[in-house]
Design a protein around this motif. Structure first.
Motif, PDB file in Angstrom:
ATOM      1  N   LEU A 229     -32.618 -12.386  -1.168  1.00 48.70           N
ATOM      2  CA  LEU A 229     -33.492 -11.233  -1.326  1.00 48.70           C
ATOM      3  C   LEU A 229     -32.708  -9.970  -0.977  1.00 48.70           C
ATOM      4  O   LEU A 229     -31.887  -9.981  -0.051  1.00 48.70           O
ATOM      5  CB  LEU A 229     -34.709 -11.347  -0.390  1.00 48.70           C
ATOM      6  CG  LEU A 229     -35.548 -12.623  -0.524  1.00 48.70           C
ATOM      7  CD1 LEU A 229     -36.573 -12.719   0.598  1.00 48.70           C
ATOM      8  CD2 LEU A 229     -36.240 -12.681  -1.874  1.00 48.70           C
TER       9      LEU A 229
ATOM     10  N   TYR B 175     -33.291  -5.936   0.058  1.00 46.62           N
ATOM     11  CA  TYR B 175     -34.248  -4.948   0.530  1.00 46.62           C
ATOM     12  C   TYR B 175     -33.564  -3.599   0.691  1.00 46.62           C
ATOM     13  O   TYR B 175     -32.365  -3.519   0.939  1.00 46.62           O
ATOM     14  CB  TYR B 175     -34.808  -5.347   1.903  1.00 46.62           C
ATOM     15  CG  TYR B 175     -35.773  -6.501   1.900  1.00 46.62           C
ATOM     16  CD1 TYR B 175     -35.313  -7.816   1.962  1.00 46.62           C
ATOM     17  CD2 TYR B 175     -37.150  -6.286   1.859  1.00 46.62           C
ATOM     18  CE1 TYR B 175     -36.207  -8.877   1.972  1.00 46.62           C
ATOM     19  CE2 TYR B 175     -38.048  -7.341   1.873  1.00 46.62           C
ATOM     20  CZ  TYR B 175     -37.567  -8.638   1.932  1.00 46.62           C
ATOM     21  OH  TYR B 175     -38.454  -9.688   1.949  1.00 46.62           O
TER      22      TYR B 175
ATOM     23  N   GLN C 279     -34.189   0.033   2.999  1.00 45.35           N
ATOM     24  CA  GLN C 279     -34.941   0.637   4.080  1.00 45.35           C
ATOM     25  C   GLN C 279     -34.648   2.132   4.128  1.00 45.35           C
ATOM     26  O   GLN C 279     -33.496   2.541   4.300  1.00 45.35           O
ATOM     27  CB  GLN C 279     -34.602  -0.006   5.428  1.00 45.35           C
ATOM     28  CG  GLN C 279     -35.472   0.495   6.567  1.00 45.35           C
ATOM     29  CD  GLN C 279     -35.171  -0.209   7.877  1.00 45.35           C
ATOM     30  OE1 GLN C 279     -34.056  -0.647   8.121  1.00 45.35           O
ATOM     31  NE2 GLN C 279     -36.176  -0.339   8.739  1.00 45.35           N
TER      32      GLN C 279
ATOM     33  N   GLY D  97     -37.409   5.646   8.921  1.00 45.38           N
ATOM     34  CA  GLY D  97     -38.785   5.665   9.387  1.00 45.38           C
ATOM     35  C   GLY D  97     -39.719   4.734   8.648  1.00 45.38           C
ATOM     36  O   GLY D  97     -40.938   4.796   8.840  1.00 45.38           O
ATOM     37  N   GLU D  98     -39.146   3.878   7.818  1.00 45.59           N
ATOM     38  CA  GLU D  98     -39.974   2.968   7.034  1.00 45.59           C
ATOM     39  C   GLU D  98     -39.531   1.521   7.242  1.00 45.59           C
ATOM     40  O   GLU D  98     -38.432   1.264   7.732  1.00 45.59           O
ATOM     41  CB  GLU D  98     -39.864   3.298   5.535  1.00 45.59           C
ATOM     42  CG  GLU D  98     -40.311   4.705   5.172  1.00 45.59           C
ATOM     43  CD  GLU D  98     -41.802   4.884   5.336  1.00 45.59           C
ATOM     44  OE1 GLU D  98     -42.217   6.022   5.679  1.00 45.59           O
ATOM     45  OE2 GLU D  98     -42.553   3.916   5.151  1.00 45.59           O
ATOM     46  N   GLY D  99     -40.388   0.594   6.828  1.00 43.97           N
ATOM     47  CA  GLY D  99     -39.987  -0.804   6.821  1.00 43.97           C
ATOM     48  C   GLY D  99     -39.204  -1.118   5.564  1.00 43.97           C
ATOM     49  O   GLY D  99     -39.216  -0.350   4.603  1.00 43.97           O
ATOM     50  N   PRO D 100     -38.500  -2.254   5.545  1.00 40.59           N
ATOM     51  CA  PRO D 100     -37.741  -2.636   4.346  1.00 40.59           C
ATOM     52  C   PRO D 100     -38.679  -2.887   3.163  1.00 40.59           C
ATOM     53  O   PRO D 100     -39.767  -3.426   3.329  1.00 40.59           O
ATOM     54  CB  PRO D 100     -37.055  -3.937   4.763  1.00 40.59           C
ATOM     55  CG  PRO D 100     -37.107  -3.959   6.250  1.00 40.59           C
ATOM     56  CD  PRO D 100     -38.352  -3.219   6.631  1.00 40.59           C
TER      57      PRO D 100
ATOM     58  N   LEU E 292     -38.836  -4.676  -0.635  1.00 40.93           N
ATOM     59  CA  LEU E 292     -38.164  -5.667  -1.467  1.00 40.93           C
ATOM     60  C   LEU E 292     -37.763  -5.055  -2.803  1.00 40.93           C
ATOM     61  O   LEU E 292     -38.578  -4.460  -3.502  1.00 40.93           O
ATOM     62  CB  LEU E 292     -39.085  -6.864  -1.698  1.00 40.93           C
ATOM     63  CG  LEU E 292     -38.519  -8.010  -2.523  1.00 40.93           C
ATOM     64  CD1 LEU E 292     -37.344  -8.673  -1.804  1.00 40.93           C
ATOM     65  CD2 LEU E 292     -39.606  -9.045  -2.810  1.00 40.93           C
TER      66      LEU E 292
ATOM     67  N   PHE F  60     -30.256  -4.139   2.697  1.00 42.18           N
ATOM     68  CA  PHE F  60     -30.098  -5.397   3.409  1.00 42.18           C
ATOM     69  C   PHE F  60     -30.230  -6.560   2.444  1.00 42.18           C
ATOM     70  O   PHE F  60     -31.141  -6.587   1.614  1.00 42.18           O
ATOM     71  CB  PHE F  60     -31.174  -5.568   4.484  1.00 42.18           C
ATOM     72  CG  PHE F  60     -31.049  -4.640   5.659  1.00 42.18           C
ATOM     73  CD1 PHE F  60     -31.870  -3.527   5.776  1.00 42.18           C
ATOM     74  CD2 PHE F  60     -30.119  -4.890   6.657  1.00 42.18           C
ATOM     75  CE1 PHE F  60     -31.761  -2.679   6.854  1.00 42.18           C
ATOM     76  CE2 PHE F  60     -30.004  -4.041   7.748  1.00 42.18           C
ATOM     77  CZ  PHE F  60     -30.828  -2.942   7.842  1.00 42.18           C
TER      78      PHE F  60
ATOM     79  N   GLU G  68     -40.508 -16.770   3.709  1.00 42.39           N
ATOM     80  CA  GLU G  68     -41.089 -15.634   4.409  1.00 42.39           C
ATOM     81  C   GLU G  68     -40.367 -15.323   5.712  1.00 42.39           C
ATOM     82  O   GLU G  68     -40.419 -14.212   6.201  1.00 42.39           O
ATOM     83  CB  GLU G  68     -42.562 -15.921   4.721  1.00 42.39           C
ATOM     84  CG  GLU G  68     -43.350 -16.463   3.542  1.00 42.39           C
ATOM     85  CD  GLU G  68     -43.377 -17.977   3.528  1.00 42.39           C
ATOM     86  OE1 GLU G  68     -43.973 -18.526   2.604  1.00 42.39           O
ATOM     87  OE2 GLU G  68     -42.798 -18.613   4.433  1.00 42.39           O
TER      88      GLU G  68
ATOM     89  N   LEU H 276     -37.090 -14.799   7.588  1.00 43.92           N
ATOM     90  CA  LEU H 276     -35.807 -14.411   7.023  1.00 43.92           C
ATOM     91  C   LEU H 276     -34.710 -14.153   8.043  1.00 43.92           C
ATOM     92  O   LEU H 276     -34.976 -13.719   9.165  1.00 43.92           O
ATOM     93  CB  LEU H 276     -35.978 -13.133   6.196  1.00 43.92           C
ATOM     94  CG  LEU H 276     -36.980 -13.217   5.041  1.00 43.92           C
ATOM     95  CD1 LEU H 276     -37.162 -11.850   4.399  1.00 43.92           C
ATOM     96  CD2 LEU H 276     -36.522 -14.221   4.001  1.00 43.92           C
TER      97      LEU H 276
ATOM     98  N   PHE I  75     -31.494 -11.637   8.180  1.00 46.72           N
ATOM     99  CA  PHE I  75     -31.065 -10.418   7.499  1.00 46.72           C
ATOM    100  C   PHE I  75     -29.565 -10.211   7.655  1.00 46.72           C
ATOM    101  O   PHE I  75     -28.966 -10.573   8.669  1.00 46.72           O
ATOM    102  CB  PHE I  75     -31.790  -9.200   8.065  1.00 46.72           C
ATOM    103  CG  PHE I  75     -33.137  -8.994   7.437  1.00 46.72           C
ATOM    104  CD1 PHE I  75     -34.223  -9.742   7.849  1.00 46.72           C
ATOM    105  CD2 PHE I  75     -33.307  -8.069   6.423  1.00 46.72           C
ATOM    106  CE1 PHE I  75     -35.464  -9.574   7.253  1.00 46.72           C
ATOM    107  CE2 PHE I  75     -34.539  -7.886   5.831  1.00 46.72           C
ATOM    108  CZ  PHE I  75     -35.616  -8.645   6.244  1.00 46.72           C
ATOM    109  N   GLY I  76     -28.984  -9.598   6.624  1.00 54.10           N
ATOM    110  CA  GLY I  76     -27.586  -9.203   6.689  1.00 54.10           C
ATOM    111  C   GLY I  76     -27.397  -7.993   7.576  1.00 54.10           C
ATOM    112  O   GLY I  76     -28.360  -7.395   8.081  1.00 54.10           O
ATOM    113  N   THR I  77     -26.143  -7.631   7.728  1.00 49.15           N
ATOM    114  CA  THR I  77     -25.766  -6.547   8.632  1.00 49.15           C
ATOM    115  C   THR I  77     -26.060  -5.169   8.054  1.00 49.15           C
ATOM    116  O   THR I  77     -26.073  -4.189   8.784  1.00 49.15           O
ATOM    117  CB  THR I  77     -24.276  -6.651   8.968  1.00 49.15           C
ATOM    118  OG1 THR I  77     -23.538  -6.817   7.742  1.00 49.15           O
ATOM    119  CG2 THR I  77     -24.007  -7.851   9.866  1.00 49.15           C
TER     120      THR I  77
ATOM    121  N   ARG J  10     -25.063   0.982   4.463  1.00 52.68           N
ATOM    122  CA  ARG J  10     -25.683   2.312   4.467  1.00 52.68           C
ATOM    123  C   ARG J  10     -25.087   3.136   3.338  1.00 52.68           C
ATOM    124  O   ARG J  10     -23.868   3.343   3.286  1.00 52.68           O
ATOM    125  CB  ARG J  10     -25.452   3.007   5.802  1.00 52.68           C
ATOM    126  CG  ARG J  10     -26.106   4.386   5.897  1.00 52.68           C
ATOM    127  CD  ARG J  10     -25.810   5.037   7.251  1.00 52.68           C
ATOM    128  NE  ARG J  10     -26.408   4.298   8.342  1.00 52.68           N
ATOM    129  CZ  ARG J  10     -27.636   4.510   8.804  1.00 52.68           C
ATOM    130  NH1 ARG J  10     -28.399   5.444   8.270  1.00 52.68           N
ATOM    131  NH2 ARG J  10     -28.110   3.802   9.828  1.00 52.68           N
TER     132      ARG J  10
END
Lengths: 113, 114
Positions: free
Chosen positions: A33, A35, A37, A40-43, A45, A88, A99, A101, A103-105, A108
């Motif tokens: 997957l 994502y 981000q 100030g927000e969530g990731p 998809l 990510f 569901e 997960l 996550f990768g590093t 940016r």
């Protein structure tokens, strides 16, 4: 445990350039997957990949599920200012269900004016 | 996709106090998940909130520090107890979509402990 390493860690590009980033794992994943981000927000998809070798697009974004199942790639074509953020990769921690997960590093992305 | 609402969106708390974060999903889901994102870092899974049973915690996270409630199929809370500055992070709630194939996230709660 599972580790997902993303490269590059950060990118500074000009608007209009194409972007490539990748994600590698120490173990096999059955799903990849991607994502994004924003501050100030969530990731959110972007793309989900379910099969080795699969290539999937979402607008200017294209992602591939590596044939070894240990890597995945995300490309962004003709970048625009709203592409700025942290990208990510993620994969499921369990064999059943995607569901929960790991996550990768993160990569940016910054666009230089 | 699932729509997930978290509150508060941010808070500044004194060390030694506790904060409870709420998460509401717009559809019934069997499992909900809580993640922590430390400053400049990636997301780390804290626990799985199971409806009707105790939460399942990941290595490095314990119930006394992060008690979780799951009273029904659309709601969960995470409490960060006895806070210290090291707990300053973004806390994120997650739930699967209707297809159960991807995870969706709330906007996060940005916690600063002073």
């Amino acid at each position: 445990g599972q580790q997902l390493n993303q490269s590059p860690q950060s990118m500074f590009i000009q608007e209009g350039e194409d972007v490539s980033m990748n994600c590698t794992s120490s173990s096999i994943f059955n799903t990849w997957l991607w994502y994004k981000q924003d501050p100030g927000e969530g990731p959110v998809l972007l793309i989900a990949l379910y099969k080795a070798g699969e290539l999937t697009s979402n607008g200017r974004l294209t992602a591939q599920f590596g044939i070894t199942r240990k890597d995945s790639f995300l490309n962004i074509s003709a970048s625009i200012p709203s592409d700025v953020g942290i990208y990510f990769c993620a994969g499921p921690r369990d064999y059943f269900g995607n569901e929960k997960l790991t996550f990768g590093t993160g990569t940016r992305l910054t666009i230089i004016p | 996709s699932a729509v997930i609402s978290q509150k508060p969106s941010r808070d500044i708390c004194q060390r030694g106090t506790s904060l409870t974060i709420q998460c509401q999903v717009d559809s019934q889901v069997t499992m909900m998940f809580w993640y922590r994102q430390q400053p400049g870092q990636s997301l780390t899974l804290i626990a799985t909130a199971n409806q009707g049973s105790e939460a399942t915690y990941e290595s490095g996270f314990v119930i006394d520090k992060f008690p979780i409630s799951r009273p029904n199929l659309t709601f969960s809370t995470l409490t960060v107890s006895n806070m210290s500055p090291e707990d300053s992070s973004i806390y994120l709630c997650s739930a699967p979509g209707t297809a159960n194939t991807e995870a969706f996230f709330g906007q996060g709660t940005r916690l600063t402990v002073v």
